[in-house]
Design an enzyme around this catalytic site. Structure first.
Site, mmCIF file in Angstrom:
data_model
loop_
_atom_site.group_PDB
_atom_site.id
_atom_site.type_symbol
_atom_site.label_atom_id
_atom_site.label_comp_id
_atom_site.label_asym_id
_atom_site.label_seq_id
_atom_site.Cartn_x
_atom_site.Cartn_y
_atom_site.Cartn_z
ATOM 1 N N THR A 531 0.774 -1.299 0.127
ATOM 2 C CA THR A 531 0.058 0.282 0.017
ATOM 3 C C THR A 531 0.690 1.199 -0.023
ATOM 4 O O THR A 531 1.904 1.395 0.727
ATOM 5 C CB THR A 531 -0.780 -0.057 1.262
ATOM 6 O OG1 THR A 531 -1.708 -1.115 0.810
ATOM 7 C CG2 THR A 531 -2.018 1.383 1.286
ATOM 8 N N PHE A 533 1.168 5.027 0.884
ATOM 9 C CA PHE A 533 0.747 6.345 1.770
ATOM 10 C C PHE A 533 1.280 7.625 1.179
ATOM 11 O O PHE A 533 2.420 7.569 0.875
ATOM 12 C CB PHE A 533 1.021 5.854 3.159
ATOM 13 C CG PHE A 533 0.404 4.555 3.461
ATOM 14 C CD1 PHE A 533 -0.705 4.810 4.526
ATOM 15 C CD2 PHE A 533 1.189 3.418 3.516
ATOM 16 C CE1 PHE A 533 -1.310 3.692 4.973
ATOM 17 C CE2 PHE A 533 0.599 2.381 3.938
ATOM 18 C CZ PHE A 533 -0.538 2.151 4.619
#
Ligand code: PEP
Ligand code: MN
Length: 632
Positions: A531, A533
């Site tokens: 992921t 960020f």
């Protein structure tokens, strides 16, 4: 023995327990953990444990079964992180120490220091006293060598590590070195261990040529019992029947030692293999095996080296190795340690603020969430994290100043863009993107202590977490998946319910925070699950130095080829685009904002020129942020 203190013990009782133990002849170390505070009491004393157990404020007494006590994980469960100047060895960082085998001259050391610093080493090595097999080989430059090492280190801003070969050098050396090295041949020189331990400076303790892991840890115990808590263990190959390589690198020692001891473990692939070409693969293998760092011989001109030339890397080879380590580190969930001056300005600022308990950073979720993990990986473990209920709250907290920065997920490599956060970025004109961080998502089945997969009936997690573990649910058709608002929140819920038939899917950090157990690790169907960020700030604080990435948005007119014309501007300027997303404009049906992430070319004016040309075809151009990413 380990004396576990009651949670709310008062200072008076605590002091009484300590002085009782000291009077009996124990050395006492206080260790503050996440859940308990304990006294580690060691010494050559026999005592009936019940005498301690009845003292006020004592919860229980646990014997340490291993012969090494202070070095043992039984005494201290949390990993030790050794501070050296402004850098740290251990924890979730990979620290790389580099430099030549021996200090040979000013020119050689200054050149080496500059080269390894540029490639990302955080400490400089160089022997001034060389324990050579032959008395006719180069023995090192002695004190003059130490002086050069120190000067070269400070010219490049690097702390230095060097070997001590005898107790008589200790006093003279201590002003030159940041870290003492105990060489393999001296691992069981107990007088030397005692002397160096008493100095209290950090120590790199090499494993002896034929030392067992237990003997190695006993040597660490000598250092610790004499006064230093900061021991870095270094695996550097052991003697076996194999002669092709100089030694045999015992990589299995890394996970073994990390289970037995809380001390950081680094690896020296140079002395382990003795062959330059074998150093990079074994360095990467060491990181994959869980090493906290590396110590590598790098020489500006290996062919002219006075010792260990054949195993010393050329500076270019070291640079390439650092690039490979950079690519590998997110896979093992770690970050390469860097010097504070190389940190993004936001991280520098937060590291300073966290020393005084200020400088909060907001994230969406509860403690133990993946966003919080990304926050700590980016800003450092000490950063103050502020949980928020929603992404909008994260934006508001940054905008109104209750948080200095925010950390928001923007894209998952399997599930795609998190549109809500892109839309919030578009809607908050006073918020800027000031950095990014990529986290590997490793899901775990988390339940009560002692629970097992066979007895689990229900598993709670965020719908995305559940979906990413599809194979697990196919293999266990009897287990029901229950959607929950977030992953770490599901773990908190399991902790509250105290039902051994219920479990959650979340990051391992959440298990630690809520004192539960990882029942099964690596539950995700596809391990290549990352992921990205964004780090957000108020627009006026966005101050990246030397940025190499830009995030921009614009809208186009509703005309044929409008977007193509915009992208053409970027193509002609050879600006690489690494993300393009379109989002509907609220209140203007069928009109779109385009969101782009770009690599900024070396020649900085190219981006400015492109943006001014873009204005001919695009409207509402806004730079959401410019920042620096490491080796994009
Ligand atoms: C060294 O690091 O320079 C060295 C001599 O290593 P070891 O003690 O591991 O042989
Ligand atoms: Mn050497």
């Amino acid at each position: 023995m380990i004396v576990v203190l009651k949670q709310h013990i008062d200072t008076q009782d605590k002091n009484a327990v300590r002085s009782f133990l000291e009077k009996k002849g124990f050395q006492v170390r206080e260790i503050v953990g996440d859940h308990d505070t304990v006294f580690g009491a060691v010494g050559n004393v026999s005592i009936d444990f019940r005498e301690v157990e009845i003292l006020d404020g004592v919860s229980r007494v646990i014997p340490i079964s291993k012969p090494y006590k202070l070095a043992s994980r039984e005494l201290k469960n949390e990993d030790t992180v050794v501070p050296v100047g402004n850098v740290k060895i251990g924890g979730n960082r990979i620290a790389v120490i580099a430099g030549p085998c021996a200090v040979e001259s000013r020119e050689q050391m200054f050149e080496a220091a500059r080269a390894v610093r540029e490639s990302g080493a955080v400490m400089l090595r160089g022997g001034a006293f060389k324990p050579r097999t032959s008395p006719y080989s180069f023995q090192g430059m002695g004190e003059e060598g130490l002086r050069i090492l120190k000067e070269a280190g400070s010219s490049a801003g690097l702390p230095v590590v060097t070997e001590i070969v005898g107790t008589r050098y200790a006093d003279m050396m201590k002003d030159y070195v940041d870290v003492f090295q105990i060489g393999a041949r001296n691992m069981q020189n107990f007088e030397l261990l005692k002397t160096v331990g008493k100095i209290g400076k950090p120590v790199v303790l090499k494993r002896g040529l034929s030392a067992t892991i237990e003997e190695w840890l006993m040597a660490a115990e000598y250092l610790m019992a004499n006064g230093t808590d900061n021991v870095i263990l270094c695996e550097r190959g052991i003697r076996t029947f194999e002669t092709y390589t100089r030694n045999t690198l015992d990589l299995s020692a890394i996970p073994v030692v990390k289970k037995l001891s809380h001390l950081p473990v680094i690896v020296d692939p140079s002395h382990a293999t003795g062959i330059r070409a074998k150093v990079p693969p074994m360095a990467l293998a060491a990181i994959a095996a869980g090493a906290d760092g590396l110590i590598i011989e790098v020489h500006p001109h290996p062919d002219e080296a006075l010792s260990d030339g054949p195993q010393s890397l050329y500076p270019e080879e070291f640079e390439n190795l650092m690039r490979d380590i950079q690519a590998l580190s997110p896979v093992v969930g770690k970050e390469i340690e860097c010097l504070p001056e190389d940190l993004p300005p936001a991280v520098k600022e937060i590291r300073l603020a966290s020393k005084t308990g200020t400088g909060g950073i907001s994230f969406q979720g509860v403690p133990g969430a993946y966003s919080e993990k990304a926050l700590h990986a980016y800003f450092g473990d000490e950063a103050l994290s502020l949980p928020c209920a929603s992404f909008r709250d994260v934006f508001d907290s940054v905008l109104n100043g209750s948080a200095e920065y925010g950390v928001i997920p923007v894209e998952n490599s399997l599930a795609g863009t998190i549109n809500e956060n892109i839309d919030l970025l578009l809607r908050y004109p006073d918020i800027a993107v000031t950095g990014e961080y990529r986290l590997r998502i490793k899901h775990n089945l988390i339940g009560l202590k002692g629970a097992s997969v066979e007895n689990i009936e229900e598993v709670y997690s965020h719908p995305q977490g559940l979906a990413q573990c599809g194979e697990f649910f196919e293999e266990h058709p009897g287990i029901k998946s229950v959607p929950f608002y977030d992953t770490a929140g599901a773990v908190a819920h399991i902790a509250e319910m105290k039902d051994p038939s219920k479990a959650a899917i979340a990051g391992a950090e959440a298990a630690r925070v809520y004192n539960l157990e990882v029942i099964k690790a690596g539950l995700e169907t596809n391990p290549r699950n990352y992921t990205k960020f964004f780090i957000i700030s108020r627009i006026e604080r966005d101050a990246s130095e030397n940025p190499n990435r830009a995030v921009i948005v614009f809208s186009t007119q509703d005309k044929p080829g409008a977007l193509l014309k915009c992208l053409n501007v970027l193509a002609e300027k050879k600006i690489n685009m690494n993300k393009l997303e379109s989002r509907p404009i609220h209140g203007k049906p069928w009109e779109y904002m385009f969101f782009l992430s770009l690599d900024i070319p070396e020649e900085k004016t190219v981006l400015d020129d492109a943006l001014s040309e873009l204005a001919d075809y695009a409207d509402n151009i806004r730079i959401l942020g410019k920042y620096r990413v490491k080796r994009p």
